[in-house]
Design an enzyme around this catalytic site. Structure first.
Site, PDB file in Angstrom:
ATOM      1  N   GLU A  72       0.818  -1.217   0.000  1.00  0.00           N
ATOM      2  CA  GLU A  72       0.000   0.000   0.000  1.00  0.00           C
ATOM      3  C   GLU A  72       0.849   1.264   0.000  1.00  0.00           C
ATOM      4  O   GLU A  72       0.480   2.265  -0.612  1.00  0.00           O
ATOM      5  CB  GLU A  72      -0.953  -0.010   1.195  1.00  0.00           C
ATOM      6  CG  GLU A  72      -2.111  -0.967   1.065  1.00  0.00           C
ATOM      7  CD  GLU A  72      -1.758  -2.405   1.398  1.00  0.00           C
ATOM      8  OE1 GLU A  72      -2.594  -3.298   1.145  1.00  0.00           O
ATOM      9  OE2 GLU A  72      -0.631  -2.638   1.915  1.00  0.00           O
ATOM     10  N   GLN A 128      -7.160  -1.961  -1.747  1.00  0.00           N
ATOM     11  CA  GLN A 128      -8.222  -2.953  -1.915  1.00  0.00           C
ATOM     12  C   GLN A 128      -9.383  -2.785  -0.938  1.00  0.00           C
ATOM     13  O   GLN A 128     -10.542  -2.943  -1.302  1.00  0.00           O
ATOM     14  CB  GLN A 128      -7.621  -4.354  -1.784  1.00  0.00           C
ATOM     15  CG  GLN A 128      -8.430  -5.427  -2.453  1.00  0.00           C
ATOM     16  CD  GLN A 128      -7.611  -6.694  -2.623  1.00  0.00           C
ATOM     17  OE1 GLN A 128      -7.311  -7.389  -1.652  1.00  0.00           O
ATOM     18  NE2 GLN A 128      -7.227  -6.997  -3.859  1.00  0.00           N
ATOM     19  N   PHE A 129      -9.096  -2.465   0.291  1.00  0.00           N
ATOM     20  CA  PHE A 129     -10.107  -2.169   1.306  1.00  0.00           C
ATOM     21  C   PHE A 129      -9.594  -1.013   2.164  1.00  0.00           C
ATOM     22  O   PHE A 129      -8.382  -0.876   2.359  1.00  0.00           O
ATOM     23  CB  PHE A 129     -10.371  -3.380   2.218  1.00  0.00           C
ATOM     24  CG  PHE A 129     -11.055  -4.531   1.536  1.00  0.00           C
ATOM     25  CD1 PHE A 129     -12.436  -4.623   1.500  1.00  0.00           C
ATOM     26  CD2 PHE A 129     -10.307  -5.520   0.919  1.00  0.00           C
ATOM     27  CE1 PHE A 129     -13.059  -5.686   0.877  1.00  0.00           C
ATOM     28  CE2 PHE A 129     -10.918  -6.583   0.295  1.00  0.00           C
ATOM     29  CZ  PHE A 129     -12.300  -6.673   0.265  1.00  0.00           C
ATOM     30  N   ASP A 186      -9.550  -0.805   5.206  1.00  0.00           N
ATOM     31  CA  ASP A 186      -8.798  -1.357   6.339  1.00  0.00           C
ATOM     32  C   ASP A 186      -7.313  -1.496   6.040  1.00  0.00           C
ATOM     33  O   ASP A 186      -6.491  -1.571   6.958  1.00  0.00           O
ATOM     34  CB  ASP A 186      -9.338  -2.743   6.703  1.00  0.00           C
ATOM     35  CG  ASP A 186     -10.829  -2.730   6.933  1.00  0.00           C
ATOM     36  OD1 ASP A 186     -11.257  -2.824   8.089  1.00  0.00           O
ATOM     37  OD2 ASP A 186     -11.580  -2.603   5.941  1.00  0.00           O
ATOM     38  N   PRO A 224      -0.806   1.223   5.935  1.00  0.00           N
ATOM     39  CA  PRO A 224       0.602   1.307   5.502  1.00  0.00           C
ATOM     40  C   PRO A 224       0.853   2.415   4.479  1.00  0.00           C
ATOM     41  O   PRO A 224       1.990   2.860   4.330  1.00  0.00           O
ATOM     42  CB  PRO A 224       0.860  -0.078   4.873  1.00  0.00           C
ATOM     43  CG  PRO A 224      -0.160  -0.973   5.480  1.00  0.00           C
ATOM     44  CD  PRO A 224      -1.372  -0.113   5.668  1.00  0.00           C
ATOM     45  N   HIS A 283     -12.328  -5.840   6.807  1.00  0.00           N
ATOM     46  CA  HIS A 283     -12.866  -5.473   5.493  1.00  0.00           C
ATOM     47  C   HIS A 283     -14.073  -4.555   5.624  1.00  0.00           C
ATOM     48  O   HIS A 283     -14.865  -4.429   4.678  1.00  0.00           O
ATOM     49  CB  HIS A 283     -13.275  -6.730   4.706  1.00  0.00           C
ATOM     50  CG  HIS A 283     -12.167  -7.684   4.462  1.00  0.00           C
ATOM     51  ND1 HIS A 283     -11.754  -8.588   5.410  1.00  0.00           N
ATOM     52  CD2 HIS A 283     -11.352  -7.868   3.389  1.00  0.00           C
ATOM     53  CE1 HIS A 283     -10.745  -9.306   4.928  1.00  0.00           C
ATOM     54  NE2 HIS A 283     -10.479  -8.887   3.707  1.00  0.00           N
TER      55      HIS A 283
END
Length: 692
Positions: free
Chosen positions: A413, A435-436, A438, A442, A482
């Site tokens: 990330e 992607q999510f 959550d 990072p 998620h």
């Protein structure tokens, strides 16, 4: 070696050394603002700086003033930054000494970067990735073609990332090295190893040096050299740069150097160093001085070079001391680059079209942008051809535009976010995905430290033009990893724009606005609205707007407008994302469409305060609906601002409803529904507020 190279190199060393000595002599004046100098590192910095071209990109670190001088900057330029003066050419007095950003036609380009303790490796690698992309797409590099230096025209550009050896222990360095090796990017990592962090030395803090570390990255060649020897450094760097320009692959140079000055002006070497005599025995200055004498220079010629440097440094310092400081008004410039997107344009609901789900509106928007602009590319985890995104939000795009334009990244990330700095710097417009929500954590270091501050701290030279798409929110037992809402963290990062649409038409229009905005944009996309599978979210589907539909940021939508009657209780609901659907459904189930005004913010920054305050003043009562826990954060801050500005008009306290204040959203569906708001919970809060 040619005499002119030796003369120029020695002159640069003399200048950098004299500046460090002058700063020590005038410590009480210049130590008002913290600085570090290149003393001991001058030879390697000069050797590489002399060989870079205007089409190249450089990411120096905070000790690289000798490198900056070798680019052609004057001591006066650096001193303006040292003293935080108004005409500081890098930042206008906003950031530390030797924290450069440069966009001069005749010099290597330096995008803004932070204090460069490792974080700069990702933006630098993104620049090299952008160079490679432009070559693959046959996008002309105007800088190389039109270089003011005739000898450099037509030569491939490279990126140089300068690092201290201690920074190579950073995890983000591994992400950068991994991508450079994997993609075979045209980048040179210059690691200057002086054996120290601040007071901790190499033996205490790292198991190997950078040369040894690089061996683990297949495809990243490395050499180790004596960085205190100018001739050796120049010759080795010349070979490495030639390799990168012609073979287009990454290289690491580990240069061993002594640290002959303080870590910074605020951390004095005599407090903790026990190796000063040994370090002074490796001083690059007398070595190069002797090399001049060995190569035909007379003692007088050498002394003349030294004297000229001293005279120049003293004169520039006296001028810099007298330079003007910034005015208070200068604080408020360049937080964002101006955008031309200020009005809604295009047909939002064209006749004869069918409704489509929210995820498809976004997919079609990106496809239209990629067809129109070769500079547009998309990357992130699993967005490539095999899957097209875990929500199918990139489905078919890799097949239509190729694997060079739509591609997968590793689980990185930080790299996904930070590489956009370099991509933008070379003239590209990256659309990237985490992607999510959550998994955004990072990437926050890069988003906060590099992306968001670039325009402001470069005094407007380097806004980062990028779009970060983030699926967000709780839906279908996504569980604790998620389902999170993160908007309060993001709204506390100044220098980014943030959208949180509730329907497909808004998402498409905001994506288009984001693309044509020169600033960084984060678009939060509620995954429970993507397919309208959650009961009560059919309102997220939309007739797909036309291709040229654009929705500007900072324009809230009065989704359900009412006319206030003096003898009735009315209510404003302020919300966004999934909250819009809870509010609209609650209003309908209560039969209060004529009593409740619903405002969809659409963008959290910029925030349409005018529309919000006007509605609340009209209706006298206000409920803010969010999916986040409402004890702190964006919604609570907005409630407080409304209370402050509308106090004289209120008939009740401004209330807020959000998720329960628990550490995470549980997996079990019963617990999940207990945690998050719902239409029923919003209904109860509406009744409580209307009956207040």
């Amino acid at each position: 070696m040619k005499k002119e190279v030796l003369q120029k190199g020695f002159s640069n060393l003399c200048t950098a050394k004299t500046m460090a000595e002058l700063y020590e002599e005038n410590f009480k004046v210049v130590s008002k603002y913290v600085h570090a100098t290149s003393r001991g590192h001058e030879a390697i910095q000069t050797a590489i700086g002399m060989q870079l071209l205007p089409q190249d990109f450089a990411f120096p670190y905070y000790r690289d003033d000798a490198m900056l001088l070798s680019f052609g900057l004057e001591p006066y330029d650096l001193m303006l930054q040292l003293l935080a003066k108004k005409e500081d050419p890098f930042s206008g007095g906003r950031t530390y000494y030797s924290h450069p950003s440069l966009k001069d036609d005749d010099k290597p380009k330096i995008p803004h970067q932070s204090s460069a303790t490792g974080m700069q490796a990702i933006p630098a690698t993104g620049t090299a990735m952008g160079m490679q992309y432009k070559e693959l797409q046959n996008i002309e590099d105007a800088a190389a073609k039109m270089s003011p230096r005739t000898e450099s025209r037509g030569l491939n550009p490279i990126t140089v990332c300068s690092l201290g050896d201690a920074s190579v222990t950073e995890g983000e360095i591994a992400e950068a090295f991994q991508m450079a090796a994997l993609k075979q990017l045209p980048i040179l990592y210059l690691v200057q190893d002086n054996g120290w962090d601040i007071s901790a030395n190499a033996e205490e803090t790292r198991s190997q040096n950078a040369f040894e570390y690089a061996q683990g990255f297949h495809g990243l060649d490395a050499i180790s050299i004596d960085g205190a020897n100018f001739i050796e450094s120049y010759n080795e760097i010349e070979k490495v740069i030639h390799t990168i320009r012609t073979e287009r692959r990454p290289f690491l140079v580990h240069a061993k150097v002594p640290l002959l000055n303080h870590h910074t002006s605020g951390v004095r070497m005599e407090w903790y160093r026990d190796d000063l005599e040994e370090a002074r025995s490796r001083d690059p200055y007398p070595v190069l001085k002797q090399q001049l004498l060995d190569n035909g220079f007379t003692q007088k010629e050498v002394e003349d070079i030294e004297e000229a440097a001293k005279k120049k440094v003293k004169s520039d310092y006296e001028k810099a001391i007298k330079a003007e400081d910034p005015s208070p008004e200068d604080l408020f410039t360049h937080d964002f680059a101006p955008t031309s997107i200020t009005e809604e344009t295009g047909d939002r609901s064209p006749n004869g079209s069918d409704k489509v789900v929210m995820v498809d509106c976004a997919l079609f928007a990106v496809e239209e942008l990629m067809k129109k602009h070769k500079e547009c590319l998309l990357y992130g985890q699993d967005v490539g051809g095999r899957l097209g995104g875990v929500f199918r939000e990139a489905a078919t795009l890799a097949q239509k535009f190729g694997d060079d334009r739509v591609f997968n990244t590793p689980i990185q990330e930080a790299f996904i976010v930070g590489s956009t700095v370099g991509m933008s710097a070379v003239g590209l417009k990256p659309i990237v995905e985490v992607q999510f929500a959550d998994y955004i954590w990072p990437g926050l270091n890069q988003l906060f430290t590099e992306v968001s501050r670039s325009c402001y701290l470069s005094n407007g030279k380097w806004p980062v033009s990028m779009i970060l798409r983030v699926p967000i929110g709780a839906y279908g037992s996504g569980g604790p990893y998620h389902s999170s809402s993160v908007e309060s963290v993001l709204t506390n990062i100044r220098g980014i724009k943030i959208a949180y649409p509730s329907n497909g038409a808004d998402l498409k229009g905001l994506l288009k606005a984001a693309y044509y905005d020169p600033n960084p944009v984060v678009i939060l996309e509620h995954k429970g609205l993507y397919w309208s599978k959650v009961p009560g979210t059919l309102g997220a589907t939309s007739i797909e707007p036309v291709e040229d539909y654009i929705l500007p940021f900072g324009k809230a939508w009065v989704l359900q407008e009412i006319w206030k009657q003096e003898d009735e209780e009315t209510l404003t609901i302020i919300t966004y994302g999934m909250g819009v659907h809870w509010a609209m459904n609650a209003s309908e189930e209560l039969g209060m469409q004529d009593t409740i005004e619903v405002i969809d913010l659409r963008t959290l920054y910029p925030l349409d305060e005018e529309t919000v305050m006007k509605s609340v003043k009209k209706n006298g009562k206000c409920l803010v609906v969010t999916e986040e826990p409402s004890s702190t954060g964006f919604a609570r801050a907005l409630s407080g601002k409304i209370q402050e500005e509308c106090f004289a008009y209120l008939d009740a306290p401004v209330m807020t409803i959000g998720s329960e204040n628990m550490p995470a959203i549980p997996l079990n569906s019963t617990l999940e529904q207990t945690m998050i708001p719902s239409t029923g919970k919003v209904k109860a809060k509406i009744e409580e507020l209307l009956n207040y």
